[in-house]
Scaffold this motif. Structure first.
Motif, PDB file in Angstrom:
ATOM      1  N   LEU A 216      -0.927   6.020   3.692  1.00  0.00           N
ATOM      2  CA  LEU A 216      -2.091   5.472   4.410  1.00  0.00           C
ATOM      3  C   LEU A 216      -2.555   6.544   5.399  1.00  0.00           C
ATOM      4  CD1 LEU A 216      -3.771   2.811   5.009  1.00  0.00           C
ATOM      5  CD2 LEU A 216      -2.292   2.576   7.010  1.00  0.00           C
TER       6      LEU A 216
ATOM      7  N   TRP B  23       0.825  -1.199   0.000  1.00  0.00           N
ATOM      8  CA  TRP B  23       0.000   0.000   0.000  1.00  0.00           C
ATOM      9  C   TRP B  23       0.866   1.259   0.000  1.00  0.00           C
ATOM     10  CZ3 TRP B  23      -5.448   0.834   0.294  1.00  0.00           C
ATOM     11  CH2 TRP B  23      -5.801   2.165   0.495  1.00  0.00           C
ATOM     12  N   THR B  24       1.803   1.337   0.960  1.00  0.00           N
ATOM     13  CA  THR B  24       2.482   2.618   1.213  1.00  0.00           C
ATOM     14  C   THR B  24       3.589   2.925   0.201  1.00  0.00           C
ATOM     15  OG1 THR B  24       3.922   1.518   2.794  1.00  0.00           O
ATOM     16  CG2 THR B  24       1.989   2.635   3.679  1.00  0.00           C
TER      17      THR B  24
END
Lengths: 475, 228
Positions: free
Chosen positions: A454, A448-449
């Protein structure tokens, strides 16, 4: 073709950072999506035809052995030959045997994804037979020694500039200063180069969009006319078809043909739909003297009767690719084997194994557009989920994912514990991220990051806030 | 090891959880092939005779086929000659050895240099008849045979087709019906359904006409039998 599906993540990363590829993929929206929408809008019965098309294929699959035997009997009655092949190797050997029997030195080819699947070109070249791709897109990528990146537009990953450079490099007998900037000029040059090859070929090989049980026919659908020159001019016509292509009657073929071109290119009907039945008749002035069908299983019979059976309805129109946000972003080569996009994400694990192609059913946002445009109403997202389940069952999913999901499942079955854990997690992340309001990196969350931040939780968990709201009489 | 055919059929039957279909099932499948029932047929072609011909012309023109409507067979030679002149094409044309085409008074245009036979790689223009025109999509239905070599449909740059209005049908299903009702029965080697000239979109999805087959497709449509 050697699969590189294991490297999907790396392939996709490279594709996203390739500006030329991204420019080429930009043509998908106007070139395919808008044309399909207009064509579907022009046929009020389209939705009902989808249901009928699905029913035809389901009926045929439920009686596939019977229809194949009947189709075979009718091929033979028309003077043709059928070669049943379980594997890619058997199909290659059958084709080579037919070529050798007539002393063939060159083979023209219409576009065939199954020929890619069995890696025919390299095999023929090794055995002294020159394979010549005649579909313009296939011809371009054959010169470049690349695999197709799309099942009906094999060179869609290339721009006009790329094609010009390729032709200048390979057509080196032509004047260096010739004008070649326009698609028109490129098309004309390919036409002239290939015309000689068509006239000289000993064997012509095409795929098949349909096999018709009623008549023992094969049907191909093309726009360029290359498939017709391929099968009309040489002494021998070989049809390479997988066994799920059979339909009962010409009426059934007509129903699916009404879906095919509209779903694929957004045409009402492709330029050339050709129904072939046996070799030339004694009184004919042209046409092949031999007609062979190499009928390939290669893992398809193993999908019958399983949760993947619906995939055998696929008519290779490419609508699912053309409307897929993942395909549109990374193109076809990232998928690492013959069949890209959503249909490839389901079919490829079935044909080369989920061990090899496990990334593909995970390369989906599950937005559902593929299923919504599929003319055969194949539940593609559902089947991608089935492959994910098999990955987990066989312990193929990454350890972090398995532990994570296992932990989540343990907590989700214990609501009080779940609430406590969520409160602790949200509170911890909220405190850690209070200053910036977001995280640029987190352990175990690099997926994700790495590409976006986030957001840090603010306030209580959803369940806490829901409960508080209920207490205040809110809705 | 049994042969691949038996193995494939065996694995299909195992997957379907049965042996070969039971007698009553097989009888139903036989019936389906024998009766070949039509599925849903789009209503687009539910039109009276003259309007159906107009639909055929409109759909053909939408895919870059050109159509010249003439009142009778006597007008065909002039129409063909004018078409070739309009496109600055040579007057040599290779014609299908089709008795129905021989009935056209070609002598009225002595400058048309007609040869009969199959096409070779360097023929510029061909002229053939057609078995049917399908109004649903402006499609020509061409059957291979001694009177219609398939090479004529694909090798020359220009393909001219003589079609009679009485040969125009509505949907594909009507064309199949006529195909099955032919006197000599059985399938010809090739049924070519031709919808416009050859085209490709393989370079940046930009459509170009004349990829490998004809660059131009022209129909001379004889208005022979206006139906009610």
């Amino acid at each position: 073709m050697q699969a590189t599906s294991r490297a999907f993540k790396e392939n996709a990363g490279a594709a996203l950072n390739d500006p030329r590829l991204q420019r080429a993929l930009g043509n998908l929206r106007t070139g395919f999506q808008e044309r399909r929408r207009a064509a579907v809008a022009g046929l009020p019965e389209f939705e009902r035809l989808r249901d009928e098309g699905r029913a035809i294929k389901d009926h045929t699959l439920a009686n596939l052995d019977w229809y194949l035997e009947r189709w075979e009997a009718n091929v033979r009655a028309a003077g043709g030959h059928v070669h049943w092949c379980r594997t890619a190797a058997e199909a290659r050997d059958a084709i080579l045997g037919i070529c050798r029997a007539v002393g063939a030195r060159s083979m023209t080819k219409g576009k065939s994804m199954i020929a890619e699947e069995i890696a025919l070109n390299g095999f023929l070249a090794e055995h002294g037979i020159e394979p010549v791709e005649t579909d313009l897109g296939e011809y371009i990528i054959q010169l470049r020694d690349e695999p197709p990146s799309h099942i009906i537009a094999p060179a869609i990953h290339l721009t006009r500039d790329d094609v010009e450079a390729t032709f200048r490099e390979h057509h080196d007998e032509l004047p260096a200063g010739r004008p070649l900037a326009e698609p028109r000029q490129l098309t004309d040059e390919a036409r002239a180069m290939l015309r000689r090859k068509f006239l000289a070929a000993d064997v012509g090989l095409t795929g098949a969009n349909f096999l018709v049980a009623e008549t023992g026919s094969s049907i191909i659908v093309t726009n360029e006319g290359n498939g017709d020159l391929t099968q009309t001019l040489p002494k021998v016509h070989i049809v390479l078809a997988s066994l799920e292509k059979v339909v009962p009657t010409l009426e059934d073929a007509a129903t699916i043909l009404r879906l095919l071109a509209r779903s694929a290119t957004g045409q009402e009907f492709s330029s050339y739909t050709t129904i072939s039945t046996g070799p030339r008749r004694p009184e004919d002035l042209d046409g092949p003297e031999q007609y062979h069908v190499v009928l390939l299983d290669n893992g398809r019979s193993a999908m019958l009767g399983t949760e993947f059976q619906d995939m055998l309805r696929c008519i290779r129109c490419s609508a699912c690719l053309n409307h897929c946000p993942v395909y549109s972003a990374v193109g076809g080569h990232a998928y690492g084997w013959v069949y890209p996009g959503p249909m490839g994400a389901v079919l490829t694990p079935g044909l080369i194994g989920v061990e090899e192609a496990g990334h593909l059913p995970n390369a989906s946002t599950f937005c559902g557009r593929c299923e919504s445009v599929c003319p055969m109403k194949i539940p593609l997202p559902k089947m991608m989920r089935h492959w994910r389940e098999r990955q987990v069952e066989r312990g193929l999913a990454p350890a972090v994912a398995r532990w994570g999901i296992g932990l989540w499942a343990f907590l989700a079955a214990r609501p009080a514990l779940y609430g406590l854990a969520a409160r602790l997690g949200a509170g911890l992340l909220g405190r850690l991220g209070r200053r910036r309001g977001r995280f640029g990196s987190l352990p175990l969350a690099g997926g994700w990051t790495d590409v976006r931040d986030l957001p840090a939780p603010e306030g209580g968990t959803f369940r806490d806030r829901w409960a508080a709201r209920r207490r205040q009489g809110g809705r | 090891m049994s042969d691949p055919r038996a193995q494939i059929l065996g694995s299909l039957r195992r997957a379907l959880g049965r042996e070969a279909p039971a007698a009553d099932i097989a009888a139903g499948l036989e019936r389906r092939l024998a009766e070949h029932p039509a599925n849903l047929v789009p209503r687009r072609t539910d039109l009276p005779g003259a309007a159906l011909i107009d639909l055929f012309v409109r759909m053909a023109e939408a895919v870059s086929t050109t159509v010249d409507r003439v009142p009778d067979a006597a007008a065909v030679p002039a129409s063909v000659a004018e078409y070739l002149a309009r496109h600055n094409l040579p007057t040599e044309i290779v014609m299908a050895p089709d008795p129905a085409l021989d009935a056209i008074p070609w002598d009225s245009r002595p400058l048309l240099a007609i040869t009969r036979g199959r096409a070779q790689g360097d023929d510029a223009a061909s002229l053939t008849g057609a078995f049917a025109g399908i109004a649903e999509t402006g499609t020509l239905m061409l059957l291979s045979g001694p009177g219609h070599p398939t090479t004529l449909n694909f090798l020359p740059d220009t393909h001219v087709v003589v079609l009679r209005a009485s040969q125009v049908v509505g949907p594909y299903e009507e064309a199949w019906r006529r195909l099955r009702a032919r006197a000599d029965g059985g399938m010809p080697r090739t049924v070519n359904l031709v919808t416009g000239p050859s085209r490709t979109g393989d370079i940046e999805l930009k459509i170009q006409l004349g990829a490998h087959g004809p660059r131009r497709l022209h129909i001379v449509l004889i208005d022979d039998a206006p139906r009610p």
